[in-house]
Enzyme design. Sequence first.
Site, short mmCIF file in Angstrom:
data_model
loop_
_atom_site.label_atom_id
_atom_site.label_comp_id
_atom_site.label_asym_id
_atom_site.label_seq_id
_atom_site.Cartn_x
_atom_site.Cartn_y
_atom_site.Cartn_z
N GLU A 86 2.86 -17.86 15.59
CA GLU A 86 3.05 -16.60 14.87
C GLU A 86 3.82 -15.66 15.77
O GLU A 86 3.33 -15.24 16.82
CB GLU A 86 1.70 -15.98 14.48
CG GLU A 86 1.87 -14.77 13.57
CD GLU A 86 0.56 -14.13 13.15
OE1 GLU A 86 -0.31 -13.90 14.03
OE2 GLU A 86 0.39 -13.86 11.95
N TYR A 88 8.91 -10.90 10.76
CA TYR A 88 7.71 -11.72 10.99
C TYR A 88 8.08 -13.17 10.72
O TYR A 88 8.71 -13.48 9.71
CB TYR A 88 6.61 -11.29 10.02
CG TYR A 88 5.39 -12.19 10.03
CD1 TYR A 88 4.27 -11.87 10.80
CD2 TYR A 88 5.36 -13.37 9.29
CE1 TYR A 88 3.16 -12.70 10.82
CE2 TYR A 88 4.25 -14.20 9.30
CZ TYR A 88 3.16 -13.87 10.07
OH TYR A 88 2.07 -14.69 10.10
#
Length: 396
Positions: A206, A118
């Site tokens: 993101e 991530y």
Amino acid sequence: MNLHEYQGKEILAQHGVNIQRGLVLDNLNEIENVSMKLTKETGTDWFVVKAQIHAGGRGKGGGVKLAKSKSELKDVVSSILGMNLITPQTSKEGKLVRKVLIAEDVYYPGESETEEFYVSILLNRKTGKNMIMYSTEGGMDIETVAEETPHLIFTEEVDPSFGLMPFQARRIAFNLGLSGLAFKEMTKFATNLYTAYVKSDASLFEINPVLKTSDNKIMAVDAKVTIDDNALFRHKDYQGLRDFREENPIEVEAGELGLNYVDLDGNVGCMVNGAGLAMATMDLIKQAGGEPANFLDVGGTADASRVEAAFKIILKDPAVKAILINIFGGIVRCDRVAQGVIDAYQNMGTINVPIIVRLQGTNADIAKQLIDNSGLDVQSAVEFQEAADKVQAVLS
Ligand code: GDP
Ligand code: MN
């Protein structure tokens, strides 16, 4: 401005960030063409089909599916394109899928296991620095990771005047447990990603997941990109990227009228000048037992035409049971605002919900007289609490 995954990936690629390659389509006729092109470019005929909507969690809702042949691809595309996709991040009504991204399958087997990470970049307002947040726990939602295993989330603060330093990029790769080629690839990935973030004037990147492939390449498999609206004037080429169909239609219309409007779930419409007062008014409504139906800052010039526009916007929401107008007359005179309210009301004919107007500041007393003598179904108030009580009375 929020972007679709395919648009976000395009911006990443423009700045040298390695991405999962793909092509977007909005009808079944193009499948043959698109898949042929992609196979030529990538060498694979395993594809992943990804619904393009402004919401994450698509995988969980059935909006991301693998197809292992050209014929399977047709079935998968026809099942996703045009579907109503419900994910943990959409409303319970879901979202219509108008476009799909056909992307190369990048989870192929090889010399090492694939790994999902991530990575996000956003501004840390406390420190005034850009912050790269990253984790070994990619592919799942970061809120869960933050709750259950917060020690697996790392942050790297980047001073905007220096940019991402090489030692920082290496620290990211190290903390993600990488070595060898993958380590080098990750430092390049982080560096280019940071450049893309700054150059595109984004307020959020993101990338979840960032993938380490089985042959140790690092690439963006997903991309959630938000561009700072205040910087859009510097990016004329981004203008076409806005997808109004993904936005709240009332908010789009309010934006065109120059009104600062955010749609909320409650039953009391608010018309206020100034963002701070608008927030306080929403608190007041809650205290009085109501729920704000919207945030609306009409700005400094609350004249008849603006008030009328604001009325129309507020009344588009069928949940609105009462309207509270709360205007502080500092520069703008209260009597002019009151006249504006009266004129707007008369122009609109009838308004079927009770209206409470609280005007305070310059010429507030004249304003109250104007409202009280107008003969319209509008109640006036001088004090904040008085306005709240009147809201409570009309709701009960
Ligand atoms: P999201 O669910 O909206 O966040 O959509 P993502 O783009 O993150 O995709 C969801 C999941 O699909 C990813 O976490 C991957 O596990 C999987 N996925 C994405 N691309 C591929 C691919 O090329 N091959 C395979 N097998 N799985 C993929
Ligand atoms: Mn994702």
